[in-house]
Write a protein that holds these residues in place. Structure first.
Motif, PDB file in Angstrom:
ATOM      1  N   ASP A 214       0.835  -1.218   0.000  1.00  0.00           N
ATOM      2  CA  ASP A 214       0.000   0.000   0.000  1.00  0.00           C
ATOM      3  C   ASP A 214       0.863   1.260   0.000  1.00  0.00           C
ATOM      4  O   ASP A 214       0.353   2.352   0.223  1.00  0.00           O
TER       5      ASP A 214
ATOM      6  N   PRO B 129       1.600   9.733   1.827  1.00  0.00           N
ATOM      7  CA  PRO B 129       0.388   8.981   2.180  1.00  0.00           C
ATOM      8  C   PRO B 129       0.366   7.607   1.501  1.00  0.00           C
ATOM      9  O   PRO B 129       0.929   7.432   0.416  1.00  0.00           O
ATOM     10  N   THR B 130      -0.295   6.662   2.115  1.00  0.00           N
ATOM     11  CA  THR B 130      -0.462   5.338   1.510  1.00  0.00           C
ATOM     12  C   THR B 130      -1.609   5.422   0.519  1.00  0.00           C
ATOM     13  O   THR B 130      -2.301   6.438   0.453  1.00  0.00           O
TER      14      THR B 130
ATOM     15  N   THR C 260      -4.403   3.952   0.719  1.00  0.00           N
ATOM     16  CA  THR C 260      -5.651   4.125   1.471  1.00  0.00           C
ATOM     17  C   THR C 260      -5.825   5.593   1.859  1.00  0.00           C
ATOM     18  O   THR C 260      -6.913   6.159   1.722  1.00  0.00           O
ATOM     19  N   ASP C 261      -4.723   6.200   2.336  1.00  0.00           N
ATOM     20  CA  ASP C 261      -4.793   7.625   2.717  1.00  0.00           C
ATOM     21  C   ASP C 261      -5.210   8.461   1.516  1.00  0.00           C
ATOM     22  O   ASP C 261      -5.996   9.402   1.631  1.00  0.00           O
TER      23      ASP C 261
ATOM     24  N   ALA D 171      -8.781   8.286   0.702  1.00  0.00           N
ATOM     25  CA  ALA D 171      -9.566   9.025   1.692  1.00  0.00           C
ATOM     26  C   ALA D 171      -9.594  10.519   1.391  1.00  0.00           C
ATOM     27  O   ALA D 171     -10.481  11.232   1.848  1.00  0.00           O
ATOM     28  N   MET D 172      -8.595  10.988   0.631  1.00  0.00           N
ATOM     29  CA  MET D 172      -8.567  12.419   0.292  1.00  0.00           C
ATOM     30  C   MET D 172      -9.580  12.752  -0.803  1.00  0.00           C
ATOM     31  O   MET D 172      -9.950  13.914  -0.979  1.00  0.00           O
TER      32      MET D 172
ATOM     33  N   PRO E 218      -5.121  18.554   2.367  1.00  0.00           N
ATOM     34  CA  PRO E 218      -5.025  18.649   3.841  1.00  0.00           C
ATOM     35  C   PRO E 218      -5.417  20.039   4.348  1.00  0.00           C
ATOM     36  O   PRO E 218      -5.960  20.167   5.445  1.00  0.00           O
TER      37      PRO E 218
END
Ligand code: ADP
Length: 917
Positions: free
Chosen positions: A309, A330-331, A333-334, A337-338, A370
């Motif tokens: 990931d 970020p991975t 998954t991160d 999520a963005m 962010p």
């Protein structure tokens, strides 16, 4: 070929080799030599690929210390330990031939060079070394024999080293610092262009350097000789061949040996890296171009490892996604999520499908950075697979497309606004491909032109067919002019006829777009519904026309009464006039002035109403108090035109609140119109009735009537119906406007009805009840004008109009009236009916008023009857004569109603009649 002291040269050269240099590694590999390094205290040894092979762990870069130790033959452990000790303490080098016992049980003989390295204080920090297969080593070799290897063995090693360095394109240098002399092998000499036997010094070395690199290299050499440093030298620089002046890039490494804290020797390698540099530069150029391209398109690179990931992002990707480079990337998954929650599912699905279907993908989504800001991202990507077809990673690009998205949004909004504007303006847009003769219409156009909606193009002819034939030539002309390039933009106004026969006014705006050849390519524009404007325009024109007509009429109307006044004024100048003539002249002037005053009053009233300045004063009022003065005012006109006035009024008294004067004005105007616009001898009916929503007063005539198309306009100011103008005998087109205005001030309204010319007209004034009134409410106290009890009145006059008119007035006052036109009839009537009063004209042909009065007095009922004489002459002699004939009262014509009322009220009040004689 130069030869070296084999053991020392080889060991040091090998150790000095830069392990990262691929070329060197492959050279050593070709020579079958493996390298290793052990840092004191570490758990693992770093090994080269060949070394790992030799120790039966191919593919490894590090081997546990315990594993390596387990391979060593127990019989040789002491010997190896001793060799290591020797390197640590002595000159730092050793070579041993020894066995390793591989996990599979196989035994391998190796020749290993070992070198200890010391720090500045002389303590050992690491061992480095090289090993190769000691092929053909006798099984019987013993440790002791190994320690005393003969010269032949060493010569073999030297040859191998030369082979290795040659294969790797590596030269070797050896710098004796104390003496300043340097030993170069053939390869190095060749780079500098120095002959095989020529002595080499530090000066020789420096003289070959490219001037641009001199200082840098000199500083690096001095740095490596510094006893405080780590004694290593590694530097890339350019060398200019002494003879050919060819410039080459070389990479030189070196390791410095210190004795008593002083640098004594540096040995190392020299490698020609010109080709690598060239490739590197080329790659760098390509890469920088790529980078520039990526930068220019705001494109970032990324790669994602599905197993871990983990993601790798280029600096641009960091910038686009608003994640600083310092923090951990970020991975996957991160990253997901963005993505904006509304776009996440679609984006993920697209990636999954593309990977599954082995195709590149492209998707756009919103992403929340962010810092909370929102960007639109276009992502492209593709999966990269390994040999076994598993997804190794997914890599691709991201681009910031926020601006493009905003632009698209702006365009979309603009279109939406246009649509709204078109709708609000009742407008439609069209686009005509002139050459293909195809017209595209916005949906509104179909509605404007009354054509059924469709999406396929129309032709010009279809459009033309909707246009009113009266306007078509002008439209065609305007279009032709525009197509011919004679007008930049055209504007037309035309009517279209809808299938239901209704007509609409449209205005068209169009523009031509020429093709590259200058001929019209397309024409486009707007159509607007201007029906309402057109109607207004027509109304304005009509009002303007009416105003002109009014002015003409007004001057006529003013001149009419002025003419007789002027004439009479001149007559009055004559000294020969008798009293009767002077009285007549005075009457003429009074009458004409009165007429003028009425005209001006009407005008002023209308002006006040339109300016909102007229106020009404509502008081409790009876219907009778309103109608009576109105009838009285038009009485002369009715008489003059021989009309019969018929009343149809509610039986009891009707009370309501209104401005009595103004309401009378309304009724008299309506009655006067009825009289004017009805041919002589007509019938005018005045009706009144109480209805649920108000009091209704109607004036109905059987006159000239009103054409249907004129009906809506007659209440306008200065409005007159052309056909009736001749009949009007004067009038300014003000009366009905006044009627409407006055009724509106009362909260009421007026309506007109007519079945057309010759069919008579009905005008209806509707007056809503005031909140405190209702139909059927008990009548209020009788007004002064109302009689306490109705009288039976006989009216006698040979002028039937005058008799009827008087009859109506008395009837209005609540009396019971009989009208007779001659003395004989009157006498007969009086014998049948008992009258309270009789109003008698004096001048009658068959029996004059005096005679009738005398006869009436002779009747039993006549003795108490109130007898009123009407004469045209009010002289004292007449009054005496009347009194002698038995009259109680004597009034002069035209009779003044209040006066007559007052006289009648005497009788009602029970006042005694004149003494019978
Ligand atoms: P005027 O009578 O001074 O012309 P009005 O405002 O009173 O102005 O009336 C406007 C027009 O309406 C008249 O000119 C006439 O053509 C028409 N009109 C009014 N009353 C009648 C009626 N009773 N019968 C026919 N036409 C009428």
């Amino acid at each position: 070929m130069q030869t070296f002291e084999p053991v020392a040269e080889f060991g040091e050269a090998v150790v000095a080799l830069d392990d990262d240099a691929a070329a060197i590694r492959s050279g050593l590999r070709a020579a079958g030599i493996g390298l290793f390094e052990y840092v004191l205290g570490a758990s693992h040894l770093r090994v080269s690929a060949r070394c790992a092979e030799l120790l039966d762990r191919p593919g490894s870069h590090e081997l546990p210390r315990s594993y390596v130790a387990s391979l060593l033959h127990p019989d040789e452990l002491d010997m190896l330990r001793a060799a290591a000790m020797r390197t640590a303490e002595g000159n730092g080098r050793a070579v041993v031939v020894h066995r390793v016992q591989l996990p599979g049980g196989q035994v391998r003989w190796l020749r290993t060079w070992l070198l200890a390295q010391h720090d500045a204080r002389g303590r050992v920090t690491r061992w480095s070394g090289a090993s190769e297969l000691a092929e053909g080593a006798p099984e019987t070799w013993s440790a002791t024999r190994i320690a005393t290897l003969d010269g032949a063995g060493l010569a073999d090693v030297a040859t191998r080293l030369q082979l290795a360095t040659a294969a790797a394109g590596i030269g070797i240098h050896d710098f004796d610092i104390a003496s300043g002399s340097i030993r170069w092998d053939a390869r190095v000499r060749e780079i500098w262009g120095v002959g095989p036997d020529e002595p080499v010094t530090y000066g020789t070395f420096m003289s070959g350097l490219h001037p641009g690199d001199l200082d840098r290299v000199d500083a690096a050499v001095r740095g490596s000789l510094d006893p405080q440093g780590d004694g290593t030298f590694s530097c890339e620089y350019r060398v200019v061949h002494r003879a050919t002046r060819v410039v080459r890039w070389v990479h030189t490494t070196g390791r410095v040996t210190f004795t008593d804290g002083k640098a004594v020797r540096m040995v190392g390698t020299v490698q020609d890296i010109s080709e690598r540099k060239r490739l590197y530069d080329a790659v760098e150029a390509v890469q920088s171009r790529l980078q520039m391209a990526l930068d220019a398109s705001s494109t970032g690179l990324w790669s994602w490892d599905p197993l871990t990931d983990q993601m790798l992002w280029s600096p641009e990707t960091h910038r686009i996604l608003g994640v600083p480079e310092g923090v951990p990337t970020p991975t996957g998954t991160d990253f997901v999520a963005m993505i904006h929650p509304e776009d996440q599912a679609a984006a993920e699905l697209e990636v999954e499908l593309a990977v599954e279907q082995r195709r590149p993908y492209e998707c756009e989504f919103r992403l929340i950075r962010p810092d909370g800001s929102l960007v639109w991202i276009a992502e492209r990507g593709q999966a990269i697979r390994d040999e076994s077809d598993g997804v190794l990673r997914v890599t691709g690009t991201v681009t910031n497309v926020t601006q493009r998205r905003r632009d698209e949004e702006a365009v979309r909004r603009g279109e939406e606004r246009l649509r709204l504007a078109l709708e609000a303006a009742r407008a439609g847009a069209w686009d005509w491909d002139v050459r293909a003769n195809e017209v595209l219409w916005s949906p509104e156009m179909f509605e404007l032109f009354g054509i059924e909606h469709r999406t396929s193009p129309l032709t010009f002819a279809e459009f033309a067919a909707t246009i009113d034939p009266r306007d078509l030539p002008a439209v065609e002309h305007a279009v032709a002019e525009a197509l011919a390039g004679r007008t930049a933009q055209y504007r037309t106004e035309f009517r279209v006829i809808h299938p239901d026969g209704s007509c609409r006014w449209l205005t068209g705006l169009g523009k031509v777009q020429p093709g590259p050849d200058g001929r019209p390519l397309r024409m486009y524009g707007l159509n607007l519904d201007i029906t309402a404007y057109k109607q207004l325009e027509e109304a304005l024109q009509r009002a303007d026309r009416q105003k002109d007509e009014f002015l003409a009429m007004l001057s006529h109307e003013l001149r009419n009464p002025l003419a007789p006044i002027r004439t009479v004024a001149r007559i009055l100048e004559s000294p020969l006039l008798d009293e009767a003539q002077i009285a007549w002249a005075r009457q003429v002037i009074q009458r004409q002035v009165h007429h003028l005053a009425l005209l001006l009053d009407d005008l002023l009233d209308v002006a006040r109403i339109t300016q909102g300045k007229l106020e009404i004063q509502r008081t409790p009022v009876t219907l009778q108090a309103v109608l009576e003065p109105a009838i009285e005012a038009v009485q002369p006109l009715l008489v003059e035109r021989h009309h019969r006035l018929v009343l149809d009024l509610p039986p009891g008294p009707v009370e309501f609140r209104a401005d009595p004067l103004r309401l009378s004005q309304v009724v008299s105007n309506l009655l006067a119109n009825a009289a004017k616009y009805t041919n002589p001898g007509g019938r005018v009916e005045l009706r009144a009735r109480a209805e649920a929503d108000g009091l209704v007063i109607e004036v109905v005539d059987n006159g000239v009537g009103i054409p249907a198309d004129a009906l809506p306009h007659i209440f306008g100011l200065f409005a007159q119906v052309d056909a009736t103008r001749a009949l009007s005998g004067g009038g300014l087109g003000v009366g009905l406007a006044l009627v409407r205005g006055l009724l509106e001030l009362h909260g009421g309204r007026v309506e007109a009805e007519s079945d057309g010319p010759g069919c008579g007209s009905t005008f209806r004034a509707i007056l809503p009840w005031s909140p405190d009134e209702s139909v059927g409410e008990p009548p209020g106290p009788p007004s002064d004008a109302a009689p306490t009890a109705p009288l039976r009145v006989l009216v006698v006059d040979d002028n039937s109009d005058a008799a009827d008119a008087l009859g109506v007035l008395l009837q209005l006052a609540g009396h019971e009236v009989w009208v007779e036109h001659g003395g004989a009839e009157a006498l007969r009537r009086a014998q049948a009916v008992t009258f309270d009063a009789a109003v008698i004209d004096i001048g009658m042909p068959d029996m004059d008023g005096y005679e009738l009065a005398r006869r009436l007095r002779e009747l039993p009922a006549g003795r108490t009857m109130l007898l009123v004489a009407l004469t045209g002459w009010g002289q004292a002699s007449d009054k005496t004569r009347a009194a002698e004939a038995g009259f109680d009262e004597h009034l002069t014509k035209p009779v003044d109603t209040p006066e007559l009322q007052a006289v009648l009220r005497l009788r009602q009040g029970g006042a005694p009649g004149p003494a019978p004689r």
